[in-house]
Design an enzyme around this catalytic site. Sequence first.
Site, PDB file in Angstrom:
ATOM      1  N   TYR A  32      42.310  51.407  35.190  1.00 29.35           N
ATOM      2  CA  TYR A  32      42.973  50.917  36.398  1.00 29.35           C
ATOM      3  C   TYR A  32      44.461  50.762  36.160  1.00 29.35           C
ATOM      4  CZ  TYR A  32      43.670  46.157  34.545  1.00 29.35           C
ATOM      5  OH  TYR A  32      44.086  45.081  33.813  1.00 29.35           O
ATOM      6  N   ARG A  51      50.945  56.057  32.067  1.00 26.74           N
ATOM      7  CA  ARG A  51      50.004  55.250  31.287  1.00 26.74           C
ATOM      8  C   ARG A  51      48.575  55.495  31.758  1.00 26.74           C
ATOM      9  NH1 ARG A  51      50.720  48.827  31.068  1.00 26.74           N
ATOM     10  NH2 ARG A  51      50.080  49.039  33.242  1.00 26.74           N
ATOM     11  N   ARG A  99      21.603  55.663  35.097  1.00 24.19           N
ATOM     12  CA  ARG A  99      22.099  54.793  34.034  1.00 24.19           C
ATOM     13  C   ARG A  99      21.708  55.302  32.651  1.00 24.19           C
ATOM     14  NH1 ARG A  99      21.730  50.161  30.904  1.00 24.19           N
ATOM     15  NH2 ARG A  99      23.451  48.698  31.225  1.00 24.19           N
ATOM     16  N   HIS A 101      23.769  55.320  28.529  1.00 21.39           N
ATOM     17  CA  HIS A 101      24.995  54.997  27.804  1.00 21.39           C
ATOM     18  C   HIS A 101      25.833  56.236  27.501  1.00 21.39           C
ATOM     19  CE1 HIS A 101      23.138  51.075  27.395  1.00 21.39           C
ATOM     20  NE2 HIS A 101      24.246  50.603  26.846  1.00 21.39           N
ATOM     21  N   LYS A 145      43.998  50.768  29.230  1.00 26.24           N
ATOM     22  CA  LYS A 145      43.886  49.846  30.382  1.00 26.24           C
ATOM     23  C   LYS A 145      42.548  50.093  31.090  1.00 26.24           C
ATOM     24  CE  LYS A 145      46.836  47.788  33.949  1.00 26.24           C
ATOM     25  NZ  LYS A 145      47.012  46.477  33.283  1.00 26.24           N
ATOM     26  N   GLU A 177      48.988  39.213  22.448  1.00 25.39           N
ATOM     27  CA  GLU A 177      49.545  39.182  23.802  1.00 25.39           C
ATOM     28  C   GLU A 177      48.825  38.130  24.626  1.00 25.39           C
ATOM     29  OE1 GLU A 177      48.861  42.964  25.690  1.00 25.39           O
ATOM     30  OE2 GLU A 177      46.819  43.088  24.932  1.00 25.39           O
ATOM     31  N   LEU A 201      48.307  45.988  25.047  1.00 21.85           N
ATOM     32  CA  LEU A 201      48.588  46.960  26.087  1.00 21.85           C
ATOM     33  C   LEU A 201      50.104  47.112  26.164  1.00 21.85           C
ATOM     34  CD1 LEU A 201      47.405  48.695  28.448  1.00 21.85           C
ATOM     35  CD2 LEU A 201      48.015  46.764  29.928  1.00 21.85           C
TER      36      LEU A 201
END
Length: 284
Positions: A32, A51, A99, A101, A145, A177, A201
């Site tokens: 995101y 990014r 579903r 993995h 991110k 951070e 990040l």
Amino acid sequence: MEIILYNDHLIPSEEAKIDMEDRGYQFGDGIYEAIRVYYGQAFLMDLHLKRLERSAKELFLKLPYPLDQLKSRIYELIEKNQIKEGLVYFQITRGTSKRNHRFPENTDCVITGKVSELKRTDVVHKKGIKASLLDDIRWLRCDIKTLNLLGNVLNMQKAYEEGSLEAIQHRNGIVTEGCSSNVFIVKDGRLITHEANNFILNGITRLFVLELAKEIVVTVEERSFTTEELLEADEVFITSTGAEVTPVIQIADQIVNQGKPGPITSRLMELFEIKIEELAKVSL
């Protein structure tokens, strides 16, 4: 009527549906970005998209269409919702599949996004905030991110319960951070922040502030620093898309710089404000 982005279309928000088996919903399998809007302009958009592209590469996500096309859709979203001051949030998941993995072999990424009004009226942040000091419990790829933010959420909740607006995190005594911000300290006129590696990040506002630091000719050190250095710092501040440049005037029970923003922090805040006001001229 709120208009949102769904894949390559702008649609009313009530028409949007997310499948139960979307991998973002089930695994946090996605990325995101959040971009600030000032005077109807998306701030530092190109850096955010660069990014995003890196995050996609690190997760082996193939973006469904070029970044220039996404950029156009974001500006259409801002215009359709008539937002002058706000925040664009959008995310890309690996898509919908049964579903499992493992990565699905045949599925298309899903893009969703919205823009919300966000006014710049938070006096508390300008005067300075209290931060907690907590163990960094997140995974080891904080440079991506992703939608996996549960470690951040748990620490932010703990900070809230301690009366703080942010948590400064550390791994074995090395400051990394905040839950949603990068951390800077000032000591003897030197500006210090953690190097951009997998433990943090590489914030877009972080990068912007490092450029602003060149204008005030301050010595910058991108390196690890300890919690002891943090607590002995002359000044501390955080940066993020939402917080911009926010002074930290208290860490746990310790007061920083007599509870006031320091001179270097204040100068960077002033320069940030000047850059934002320049956007007002662009929007005319």
